[in-house]
Design a protein around this motif. Structure first.
Motif, PDB file in Angstrom:
ATOM      1  N   GLY A 193       0.778  -1.234   0.000  1.00 28.60           N
ATOM      2  CA  GLY A 193       0.000   0.000   0.000  1.00 28.60           C
ATOM      3  C   GLY A 193       0.807   1.279   0.000  1.00 28.60           C
ATOM      4  N   ALA A 194       2.143   1.164   0.079  1.00 29.35           N
ATOM      5  CA  ALA A 194       2.978   2.371   0.024  1.00 29.35           C
ATOM      6  C   ALA A 194       2.913   2.975  -1.382  1.00 29.35           C
ATOM      7  N   ALA A 195       3.051   4.298  -1.441  1.00 31.74           N
ATOM      8  CA  ALA A 195       3.060   4.990  -2.741  1.00 31.74           C
ATOM      9  C   ALA A 195       4.477   5.164  -3.260  1.00 31.74           C
ATOM     10  N   GLY A 196       5.460   4.945  -2.380  1.00 29.53           N
ATOM     11  CA  GLY A 196       6.860   5.090  -2.764  1.00 29.53           C
ATOM     12  C   GLY A 196       7.758   4.560  -1.673  1.00 29.53           C
ATOM     13  N   VAL A 197       9.064   4.636  -1.912  1.00 28.34           N
ATOM     14  CA  VAL A 197      10.052   4.186  -0.925  1.00 28.34           C
ATOM     15  C   VAL A 197      11.119   5.264  -0.734  1.00 28.34           C
ATOM     16  N   GLN A 198      11.769   5.205   0.423  1.00 27.26           N
ATOM     17  CA  GLN A 198      12.931   6.055   0.662  1.00 27.26           C
ATOM     18  C   GLN A 198      14.137   5.146   0.891  1.00 27.26           C
ATOM     19  N   MET A 199      15.261   5.490   0.232  1.00 24.78           N
ATOM     20  CA  MET A 199      16.479   4.690   0.325  1.00 24.78           C
ATOM     21  C   MET A 199      17.660   5.623   0.572  1.00 24.78           C
ATOM     22  N   GLY A 200      18.447   5.312   1.604  1.00 24.32           N
ATOM     23  CA  GLY A 200      19.608   6.134   1.895  1.00 24.32           C
ATOM     24  C   GLY A 200      20.914   5.444   1.577  1.00 24.32           C
ATOM     25  N   THR A 201      21.196   4.364   2.320  1.00 25.13           N
ATOM     26  CA  THR A 201      22.502   3.697   2.245  1.00 25.13           C
ATOM     27  C   THR A 201      22.873   3.291   0.825  1.00 25.13           C
ATOM     28  N   ARG A 202      21.905   2.817   0.053  1.00 28.59           N
ATOM     29  CA  ARG A 202      22.215   2.348  -1.307  1.00 28.59           C
ATOM     30  C   ARG A 202      22.831   3.466  -2.145  1.00 28.59           C
ATOM     31  N   PHE A 203      22.412   4.713  -1.883  1.00 30.89           N
ATOM     32  CA  PHE A 203      22.916   5.844  -2.666  1.00 30.89           C
ATOM     33  C   PHE A 203      24.335   6.267  -2.265  1.00 30.89           C
ATOM     34  N   ILE A 204      24.821   5.734  -1.121  1.00 28.55           N
ATOM     35  CA  ILE A 204      26.226   6.015  -0.769  1.00 28.55           C
ATOM     36  C   ILE A 204      27.140   5.389  -1.817  1.00 28.55           C
ATOM     37  N   GLY A 205      26.667   4.308  -2.439  1.00 29.24           N
ATOM     38  CA  GLY A 205      27.474   3.613  -3.448  1.00 29.24           C
ATOM     39  C   GLY A 205      27.395   4.239  -4.822  1.00 29.24           C
ATOM     40  N   THR A 206      27.377   5.562  -4.876  1.00 32.67           N
ATOM     41  CA  THR A 206      27.370   6.259  -6.168  1.00 32.67           C
ATOM     42  C   THR A 206      28.541   7.232  -6.258  1.00 32.67           C
ATOM     43  N   HIS A 207      28.988   7.471  -7.473  1.00 32.71           N
ATOM     44  CA  HIS A 207      30.077   8.426  -7.695  1.00 32.71           C
ATOM     45  C   HIS A 207      29.661   9.820  -7.235  1.00 32.71           C
ATOM     46  N   GLU A 208      28.389  10.145  -7.416  1.00 35.15           N
ATOM     47  CA  GLU A 208      27.917  11.497  -7.114  1.00 35.15           C
ATOM     48  C   GLU A 208      27.673  11.735  -5.626  1.00 35.15           C
ATOM     49  N   CYS A 209      27.595  10.680  -4.831  1.00 38.53           N
ATOM     50  CA  CYS A 209      27.393  10.860  -3.387  1.00 38.53           C
ATOM     51  C   CYS A 209      28.463  11.791  -2.844  1.00 38.53           C
ATOM     52  N   ASP A 210      28.044  12.782  -2.053  1.00 35.60           N
ATOM     53  CA  ASP A 210      28.958  13.823  -1.577  1.00 35.60           C
ATOM     54  C   ASP A 210      29.930  13.340  -0.502  1.00 35.60           C
ATOM     55  N   ALA A 211      29.785  12.103  -0.045  1.00 37.49           N
ATOM     56  CA  ALA A 211      30.663  11.552   0.986  1.00 37.49           C
ATOM     57  C   ALA A 211      32.108  11.455   0.491  1.00 37.49           C
ATOM     58  N   HIS A 212      33.031  11.554   1.421  1.00 38.79           N
ATOM     59  CA  HIS A 212      34.452  11.322   1.144  1.00 38.79           C
ATOM     60  C   HIS A 212      34.642   9.883   0.670  1.00 38.79           C
ATOM     61  N   GLN A 213      35.625   9.667  -0.161  1.00 35.59           N
ATOM     62  CA  GLN A 213      35.892   8.309  -0.655  1.00 35.59           C
ATOM     63  C   GLN A 213      36.140   7.337   0.505  1.00 35.59           C
ATOM     64  N   ASN A 214      36.775   7.816   1.579  1.00 33.02           N
ATOM     65  CA  ASN A 214      37.008   6.952   2.739  1.00 33.02           C
ATOM     66  C   ASN A 214      35.697   6.482   3.364  1.00 33.02           C
ATOM     67  N   PHE A 215      34.693   7.363   3.361  1.00 31.69           N
ATOM     68  CA  PHE A 215      33.373   6.994   3.887  1.00 31.69           C
ATOM     69  C   PHE A 215      32.807   5.840   3.053  1.00 31.69           C
ATOM     70  N   LYS A 216      32.891   5.988   1.739  1.00 27.00           N
ATOM     71  CA  LYS A 216      32.380   4.942   0.848  1.00 27.00           C
ATOM     72  C   LYS A 216      33.123   3.625   1.070  1.00 27.00           C
ATOM     73  N   GLU A 217      34.421   3.734   1.303  1.00 30.28           N
ATOM     74  CA  GLU A 217      35.234   2.523   1.533  1.00 30.28           C
ATOM     75  C   GLU A 217      34.816   1.813   2.819  1.00 30.28           C
ATOM     76  N   VAL A 218      34.479   2.580   3.857  1.00 31.17           N
ATOM     77  CA  VAL A 218      34.037   1.977   5.122  1.00 31.17           C
ATOM     78  C   VAL A 218      32.793   1.129   4.889  1.00 31.17           C
TER      79      VAL A 218
END
Length: 363
Positions: free
Chosen positions: A233-258
């Protein structure tokens, strides 16, 4: 199945995928702008905007950290982030995530409205007075985050009585999300509080107030998960962690590596000065904190009300503003790295465009 678009207030999001707001600096202009550009809803975190562009918008620093809430939640920094995200997203809707527990909540909401944000998402507390800060901005859609139908009912009753409005959408978040939870430690483990069991009751409550769109969050990882939530019955979803695995994610590369290097057993609930348990990766910092050997707690930024100017930070053993900021800066020794329980499944860095394609079409 092809997904229907998601309607939030006057805005239509092509794909019913909301990128979770992640601070400090994990979802800023690059990530949010590109998610919106690719047909999802990009969400800018308003936490720690004084760190944006090497602290260029923090007017006063102490120990190289933004002093007090006025600099930690920099008006100029947020303006610049939203402006730069718009250059990427064009006329697609953009959202801001503003935690209810922060100091200067009302001012930050006004800042976001004045900077031209379309949608405001608020969790970390029950935002019963959220609409009063958006007065004069009737087009700004308001989306609270809840963890139960009861919480949604309280918000709707108070908003209707005080402001004669209801939420434009609601996010229901289960205990597999990264960062702060809407449950106690014990409640996070209960079967009745798992996302698949709380979506239905929230959808039912939302229907009583005029079919408020429900967005399911916490542990949503792939197309199959999205389909499951929509079937409930949801109209949509929210996803956070999966988007850390993108080139455009503003996180430091070390964050992505963790996150890339994390194993399933490395992602755990931990105490937080915010007063809610938080989910993240066990690192050098968490081991130091367990032994009460963590970095000094100085409360320079005065970031959240429940911490009471560092008193709660001393109880749990770390300052959340400083440690999240260190993670954003790539400091592996003293950074705090939030992740949802599925973070261990991240095994590559791809573009936002490619990730959106995987989520919509399947892998």
């Amino acid at each position: 199945m092809s997904f229907k678009s998601l309607k939030i207030g006057k805005y239509t999001i092509k794909h019913p995928i909301v990128q979770g707001g992640m601070g400090v600096g994990i979802s800023w202009d690059q990530l949010a702008g590109n998610v919106s550009k690719e047909g999802g809803l990009g969400v800018i975190s308003t936490v720690g905007t004084g760190y944006y562009e090497d602290k260029a918008y923090a007017k006063k620093l102490v120990s190289d950290r933004p002093l007090s809430e006025v600099n930690f939640y920099s008006t100029e920094g947020l303006n610049k982030i939203i402006s730069n995200a718009r250059k990427i997203s064009g006329d697609k809707p953009l959202a801001a995530n503003i935690l209810y527990a922060i100091n200067d909540y009302g001012r930050v909401v006004r800042d976001a409205c004045e900077a031209g944000i379309d949608i405001i998402i608020t969790g970390a507390g029950l935002p019963t007075n959220m609409p009063e800060f958006t007065e004069g901005f009737p087009d700004v859609a308001l989306v609270p985050i809840v963890s139960s139908a009861k919480a949604l009912k309280i918000i709707c009753k108070r908003w209707k009585k005080r402001y004669n409005r209801i939420p434009d959408a609601v996010v229901v978040e289960g205990p597999k999300s990264g960062g702060h939870q809407g449950f106690t430690y014990e409640q996070c483990k209960l079967e009745e509080n798992q996302l698949e069991n709380i979506v239905g009751p929230v959808v039912e409550e939302a229907a009583l107030w005029g079919d408020i769109p429900v967005i399911a969050a916490g542990g949503v990882w792939d197309k199959g998960d999205i389909e499951q939530m929509l079937s409930l019955g949801a109209a949509g979803v929210q996803m956070g962690t999966r988007f850390i695995g993108t080139h455009e994610c503003d996180a430091h590369q070390n964050f992505k590596e963790v996150i890339l290097n994390a194993k399933e057993e490395d992602i755990k609930l931990m105490g937080s000065p915010v007063g809610y348990p938080a989910q993240g990766v066990v690192t050098n910092l968490t081991r130091l904190v367990d032994k009460r050997e963590g970095p000094a707690i100085k409360c320079i930024s005065n970031c959240v009300k429940p911490c009471n100017r560092g008193e709660e930070a001393k109880v749990v053993g770390f300052c959340i503003a400083d440690r999240l900021s260190d993670a954003f800066l790539g400091n592996m020794d003293t950074g705090l790295f939030f992740s949802g329980t599925n973070g261990y499944r991240l095994n590559e860095i791809i573009s936002v465009k490619e990730l959106m394609k995987k989520l919509v079409e399947g892998e």
